[in-house]
Every structure is written in structure tokens, then in C-alpha cells.
Scaffold this motif. Structure first.
Motif, PDB file in Angstrom:
ATOM      1  N   GLY A 182       0.811  -1.214   0.000  1.00  0.00           N
ATOM      2  CA  GLY A 182       0.000   0.000   0.000  1.00  0.00           C
ATOM      3  C   GLY A 182       0.839   1.256   0.000  1.00  0.00           C
ATOM      4  O   GLY A 182       0.485   2.264  -0.643  1.00  0.00           O
ATOM      5  N   GLU A 183       1.987   1.224   0.685  1.00  0.00           N
ATOM      6  CA  GLU A 183       2.873   2.386   0.705  1.00  0.00           C
ATOM      7  C   GLU A 183       3.503   2.616  -0.665  1.00  0.00           C
ATOM      8  O   GLU A 183       3.834   3.748  -1.021  1.00  0.00           O
ATOM      9  CB  GLU A 183       3.952   2.204   1.770  1.00  0.00           C
ATOM     10  N   GLY A 184       3.669   1.552  -1.456  1.00  0.00           N
ATOM     11  CA  GLY A 184       4.154   1.706  -2.828  1.00  0.00           C
ATOM     12  C   GLY A 184       3.137   2.427  -3.699  1.00  0.00           C
ATOM     13  O   GLY A 184       3.485   3.261  -4.542  1.00  0.00           O
ATOM     14  N   PHE A 185       1.858   2.117  -3.479  1.00  0.00           N
ATOM     15  CA  PHE A 185       0.787   2.822  -4.187  1.00  0.00           C
ATOM     16  C   PHE A 185       0.743   4.291  -3.769  1.00  0.00           C
ATOM     17  O   PHE A 185       0.542   5.184  -4.596  1.00  0.00           O
ATOM     18  CB  PHE A 185      -0.562   2.157  -3.903  1.00  0.00           C
ATOM     19  N   ALA A 186       0.934   4.535  -2.469  1.00  0.00           N
ATOM     20  CA  ALA A 186       0.946   5.910  -1.966  1.00  0.00           C
ATOM     21  C   ALA A 186       2.096   6.699  -2.582  1.00  0.00           C
ATOM     22  O   ALA A 186       1.926   7.858  -2.982  1.00  0.00           O
ATOM     23  CB  ALA A 186       1.058   5.900  -0.442  1.00  0.00           C
ATOM     24  N   LYS A 187       3.266   6.078  -2.662  1.00  0.00           N
ATOM     25  CA  LYS A 187       4.442   6.732  -3.251  1.00  0.00           C
ATOM     26  C   LYS A 187       4.186   7.087  -4.715  1.00  0.00           C
ATOM     27  O   LYS A 187       4.533   8.185  -5.172  1.00  0.00           O
ATOM     28  CB  LYS A 187       5.645   5.792  -3.132  1.00  0.00           C
ATOM     29  N   THR A 188       3.575   6.177  -5.455  1.00  0.00           N
ATOM     30  CA  THR A 188       3.274   6.426  -6.866  1.00  0.00           C
ATOM     31  C   THR A 188       2.339   7.619  -7.015  1.00  0.00           C
ATOM     32  O   THR A 188       2.588   8.526  -7.820  1.00  0.00           O
ATOM     33  CB  THR A 188       2.623   5.180  -7.505  1.00  0.00           C
ATOM     34  N   ALA A 189       1.263   7.634  -6.240  1.00  0.00           N
ATOM     35  CA  ALA A 189       0.294   8.730  -6.323  1.00  0.00           C
ATOM     36  C   ALA A 189       0.909  10.058  -5.917  1.00  0.00           C
ATOM     37  O   ALA A 189       0.643  11.100  -6.542  1.00  0.00           O
ATOM     38  CB  ALA A 189      -0.908   8.419  -5.431  1.00  0.00           C
ATOM     39  N   LYS A 190       1.728  10.041  -4.879  1.00  0.00           N
ATOM     40  CA  LYS A 190       2.387  11.268  -4.416  1.00  0.00           C
ATOM     41  C   LYS A 190       3.307  11.825  -5.493  1.00  0.00           C
ATOM     42  O   LYS A 190       3.315  13.041  -5.760  1.00  0.00           O
ATOM     43  CB  LYS A 190       3.181  10.972  -3.142  1.00  0.00           C
ATOM     44  N   THR A 191       4.077  10.959  -6.126  1.00  0.00           N
ATOM     45  CA  THR A 191       4.994  11.383  -7.191  1.00  0.00           C
ATOM     46  C   THR A 191       4.235  11.979  -8.363  1.00  0.00           C
ATOM     47  O   THR A 191       4.576  13.066  -8.856  1.00  0.00           O
ATOM     48  CB  THR A 191       5.834  10.189  -7.679  1.00  0.00           C
ATOM     49  N   ILE A 192       3.188  11.301  -8.824  1.00  0.00           N
ATOM     50  CA  ILE A 192       2.412  11.777  -9.965  1.00  0.00           C
ATOM     51  C   ILE A 192       1.650  13.056  -9.624  1.00  0.00           C
ATOM     52  O   ILE A 192       1.594  13.998 -10.421  1.00  0.00           O
ATOM     53  CB  ILE A 192       1.432  10.685 -10.454  1.00  0.00           C
TER      54      ILE A 192
END
Length: 201
Positions: A182-192
Motif C-alpha cells: 500500500g505504501e508503494g501505491f501511496a508513493k506512486t500517487a504522491k509522485t504523480i
């Protein structure tokens, strides 16, 4: 010598949490002035681990391993894994995209906004769950293909972005594979989200 070692360790740590983002097509210009963005998640192309297992293969293998260690635990884990996309991963992505892009640009973001002109399709293509053994750990990694399409005509792709191995981890210990992912998904969304805000200024 101690300073050099500290800097080297710091650089290695930062490098370990890097994420590759590759814009394959288009730019964010079409989002200017938009007040809604629909989001859809697709797991049909998902592969896992270095062996590129299908989700079915991974679930069978993981459940078998857990049942061998503690009978019945594999069946309990199956339920957790099945609910993780809706309960953790998609939610984390939406939360961080709202926090970075939605809040900054006053944009409503959700996974059921049929009135939105544009839809972001999150195609989840690869996941590495990582591990945590208390004194040592490996973060999860999530790779996606993000396509911005017209909601009314999803074959019209306005922008396509590939994100590679977004790291998923938390401070302290995290023994839940699903939570680390889930933190990987959060990182992706934050970056984009930050990329969108920067480009639309």
C-alpha cells in the motif's frame, strides 16, 4: 572517514527509495481547469515477484507456505490478500493523489466519478511484497502503467506514464505485506500528484 561513510550510507538509502517515472506519451495540459478526475484500477495484467508469477500462482504458493508453517493460516491470508486492493492499495493511491494534486488544485478525485471528463486508469503490472525480519527488511515495490483517457471514449489515451518499482515502506517495523505494498501505491500517487501540480503552474 566517519563523515564519508555516513554520506555513502545516506546516498545508498536515498537511492534505494528512488522511483523511475517515464512519460511515454502526452503532457498534463489537458487537466488545466478540470475540477474532477475519475480513477480506475486494473489488476488483470498483474505479475508478482522476480519469477513474474500470476496472481493465482502467487496466492497458491504463498497460501501453501503459510499453511505448512501454521495450518489454516494460509486460508486466513487469502482473505486478507483478496481484500487488499479495495481496502488498502486503491485507497492509499486515492488518498495521496487527493492530498497532493486534488487539494492543491481544488480537484475532486474518486473512483466513481462518471461525470468527470477524464479518467486515470491505473494498470498495476508488477508487485514485489518485500519482507520485514525486525532487524533487516526489504521494502515492497510497485510498478504501474498510468493512462489518462477520455471517460466517454477510453480508447483515446491523452497521456501514458510508466512508473517502475515505487518503494513501499514505513518507519519502524511493518510485518504486513499488504500494508507495505500500500505504501508503494501511496508513493506512486504522491509522485504523480506533485508532477501534475508542477506542470500546471
Amino acid at each position: 572517514m566517519k563523515k564519508i561513510l555516513f554520506v555513502a550510507l545516506l546516498f545508498a538509502s536515498v537511492a534505494g527509495f528512488a522511483q523511475d517515472v517515464d512519460i511515454k506519451k502526452g503532457d498534463f495540459g489537458f487537466l488545466k481547469g478540470e475540477k474532477e478526475l475519475n480513477v480506475e484500477f486494473n489488476y488483470s495484467n498483474l505479475r508478482l515477484l522476480k519469477e513474474n508469477l500470476t496472481n493465482e500462482q502467487y496466492v497458491e504458493q504463498r497460501a501453501k507456505d503459510l499453511n505448512e508453517k501454521d495450518k489454516g493460516n494460509g486460508e486466513i491470508w487469502k482473505k486478507k490478500w483478496k481484500s487488499a486492493p479495495d481496502m488498502i492499495w486503491n485507497t492509499k493511491f486515492l488518498e495521496l493523489l487527493l492530498k497532493t494534486y486534488g487539494k492543491e488544485k481544488d480537484v475532486n478525485i474518486g473512483d466513481d466519478l462518471k461525470s468527470a471528463k477524464y479518467t486515470l486508469v491505473v494498470d498495476v503490472v508488477w508487485i514485489y511484497p518485500g519482507w520485514d525480519a525486525a532487524i533487516m527488511k526489504q521494502p515492497a515495490k510497485v510498478s504501474t502503467v498510468l493512462r489518462f483517457v477520455e471517460t466517454a471514449n477510453k480508447s483515446n489515451v491523452l497521456m501514458e506514464i510508466e512508473t517502475d518499482k515505487a518503494p513501499g515502506d514505513q518507519w519502524g517495523n511493518n510485518f504486513s505485506n499488504e500494508s507495505r505494498i500500500g505504501e508503494g501505491f501511496a508513493k506512486t500517487a504522491k509522485t504523480i500528484g506533485k508532477m501534475i501540480v508542477k506542470k500546471l503552474k
